[in-house]
Design a protein around this motif. Structure first.
Motif, short mmCIF file in Angstrom:
data_model
loop_
_atom_site.label_atom_id
_atom_site.label_comp_id
_atom_site.label_asym_id
_atom_site.label_seq_id
_atom_site.Cartn_x
_atom_site.Cartn_y
_atom_site.Cartn_z
N ASP A 51 62.00 -1.98 -11.13
CA ASP A 51 60.88 -2.91 -11.24
C ASP A 51 60.92 -4.00 -10.17
O ASP A 51 60.04 -4.86 -10.14
CB ASP A 51 60.87 -3.56 -12.62
CG ASP A 51 60.40 -2.60 -13.71
OD1 ASP A 51 59.71 -1.62 -13.37
OD2 ASP A 51 60.72 -2.84 -14.89
N GLY A 52 61.96 -3.98 -9.33
CA GLY A 52 62.03 -4.93 -8.23
C GLY A 52 62.78 -6.21 -8.49
O GLY A 52 62.77 -7.12 -7.65
N LEU A 53 63.47 -6.32 -9.63
CA LEU A 53 64.24 -7.52 -9.90
C LEU A 53 65.44 -7.62 -8.97
O LEU A 53 65.97 -6.60 -8.52
CB LEU A 53 64.72 -7.55 -11.36
CG LEU A 53 63.74 -8.14 -12.38
CD1 LEU A 53 62.54 -7.24 -12.57
CD2 LEU A 53 64.46 -8.38 -13.71
N THR A 54 65.89 -8.84 -8.71
CA THR A 54 67.05 -9.04 -7.86
C THR A 54 68.32 -8.60 -8.58
O THR A 54 68.35 -8.51 -9.82
CB THR A 54 67.20 -10.52 -7.46
OG1 THR A 54 67.51 -11.29 -8.65
CG2 THR A 54 65.92 -11.04 -6.81
N ALA A 70 78.71 -11.12 -16.75
CA ALA A 70 79.03 -12.53 -16.54
C ALA A 70 78.69 -12.99 -15.14
O ALA A 70 78.42 -14.18 -14.92
CB ALA A 70 80.51 -12.78 -16.83
N SER A 71 78.69 -12.08 -14.19
CA SER A 71 78.40 -12.43 -12.80
C SER A 71 77.81 -11.23 -12.08
O SER A 71 77.96 -10.08 -12.52
CB SER A 71 79.67 -12.89 -12.08
OG SER A 71 80.57 -11.80 -11.95
N ALA A 72 77.15 -11.51 -10.96
CA ALA A 72 76.60 -10.43 -10.15
C ALA A 72 77.70 -9.55 -9.60
O ALA A 72 77.55 -8.32 -9.52
CB ALA A 72 75.76 -11.01 -9.02
N SER A 73 78.84 -10.14 -9.25
CA SER A 73 79.94 -9.35 -8.68
C SER A 73 80.50 -8.37 -9.71
O SER A 73 80.86 -7.24 -9.38
CB SER A 73 81.04 -10.26 -8.15
OG SER A 73 81.55 -11.08 -9.19
N ALA A 74 80.58 -8.80 -10.97
CA ALA A 74 81.07 -7.90 -12.03
C ALA A 74 80.10 -6.74 -12.21
O ALA A 74 80.52 -5.58 -12.37
CB ALA A 74 81.24 -8.66 -13.33
N PRO A 130 74.14 -1.86 -6.33
CA PRO A 130 72.74 -2.08 -6.72
C PRO A 130 71.85 -2.44 -5.52
O PRO A 130 70.69 -2.04 -5.47
CB PRO A 130 72.82 -3.24 -7.71
CG PRO A 130 74.21 -3.23 -8.22
CD PRO A 130 75.06 -2.72 -7.09
N GLY A 131 72.40 -3.18 -4.56
CA GLY A 131 71.64 -3.51 -3.36
C GLY A 131 71.29 -2.28 -2.55
O GLY A 131 70.16 -2.14 -2.06
N ASP A 132 72.25 -1.35 -2.43
CA ASP A 132 71.97 -0.08 -1.74
C ASP A 132 70.90 0.70 -2.47
O ASP A 132 70.01 1.30 -1.87
CB ASP A 132 73.24 0.76 -1.65
CG ASP A 132 74.29 0.15 -0.75
OD1 ASP A 132 73.90 -0.63 0.14
OD2 ASP A 132 75.47 0.47 -0.94
#
Length: 257
Positions: free
Chosen positions: A219-222, A233-237, A250-252
């Motif tokens: 859906d295009g969410l960051t 808890a975090s984007a890195s996790a 997820p970025g790829d």
């Protein structure tokens, strides 16, 4: 998330859709409940595709495919603009020896074989198509199965807990608190998760969050927004769990989608 029992009792045509095909699906569209008289490999060359049966749901990106055995009542839904590739295989050609749906890892060669064999202008009777099919079957035999399945709960207490978390995957409550709300002890729910889902509660919750993450990314969410909405808890996790499950970040995924 599951194919309705009422639909399963209705007479469903054996082949309302061609088992070997390429289709472009708009976001939110799909194919209604149907079954084939052959096995089928279902693959999303772009976007995210779900396959749902009475046994549960499978949500896969472009590094995974879904094996759908002959006669399985199932339906598809597209998340994001999706290119669906279906490969029909005769009942005798079961390279996996499976009589249940499964998620398969798709490497670069298998991906290209599926796309080439399912292209609209392909003629399965040609020598070229027969050669493609032979190599495709060989690659399927070697494709590792992936534990990316959300089974359907049968026990009403377990189903109630699953519904709570499907509504809000970020719900942080531990199993004892969730169980208190549905009238079941943590011990009972732990036993039910293993018996009905074939996995522990933490494993099931991770699968649920990964499924939702794929849909939100489509859906295009960051990446950061998806991580928080799905309970990490975090984007890195989130990135670490996603990479281990799908083979890329997820970025790829957002870039290639």
């Amino acid at each position: 998330m599951s194919v309705s029992r009422q639909a399963s009792r209705r007479t469903v045509p054996a082949r309302p859709h061609r088992p070997t095909t390429t289709r472009l699906l708009d976001p939110g569209s799909g194919l209604s409940a149907h079954r084939h008289d052959v096995h089928q490999v279902v693959y999303a060359g772009r976007g995210v595709l779900s396959v749902t049966t009475e046994a549960g749901s499978w949500v896969v990106p472009a590094t995974r495919a879904i094996w759908v055995p002959v006669g399985t009542l199932h339906q598809h839904r597209a998340y994001g603009r999706t290119v669906l590739h279906g490969v029909g295989l005769s009942v005798e050609a079961n390279p996996l020896g499976l009589d249940r749906p499964a998620v398969l890892a798709v490497g670069p060669l298998l991906r290209e074989l599926i796309i080439a064999y399912s292209r609209p202008d392909a003629d399965p009777g040609t020598a070229e198509s027969r050669r493609l099919l032979a190599v495709l079957l060989d690659q399927l035999r070697q494709a590792p199965q992936q534990p990316l399945h959300l089974p359907t709960a049968r026990d009403p207490r377990l189903a109630a807990v699953c519904a709570l978390l499907q509504h809000d995957p970020a719900d942080p409550r531990p199993l004892p608190e969730l169980g208190a709300g549905v009238g079941a002890s943590a011990r009972t729910l732990t036993r039910l998760f293993r018996a009905e889902m074939g996995m522990t509660f933490p494993q099931w919750r991770t699968q649920l969050r990964l499924h939702h993450a794929l849909l939100l990314l489509s859906d295009g969410l960051t990446v950061t927004a998806v991580a928080h909405r799905c309970g990490w808890a975090s984007a890195s996790a989130f990135i670490d769990v996603f990479r281990r499950a799908f083979g890329y970040t997820p970025g790829d995924y957002r870039t290639q989608g």
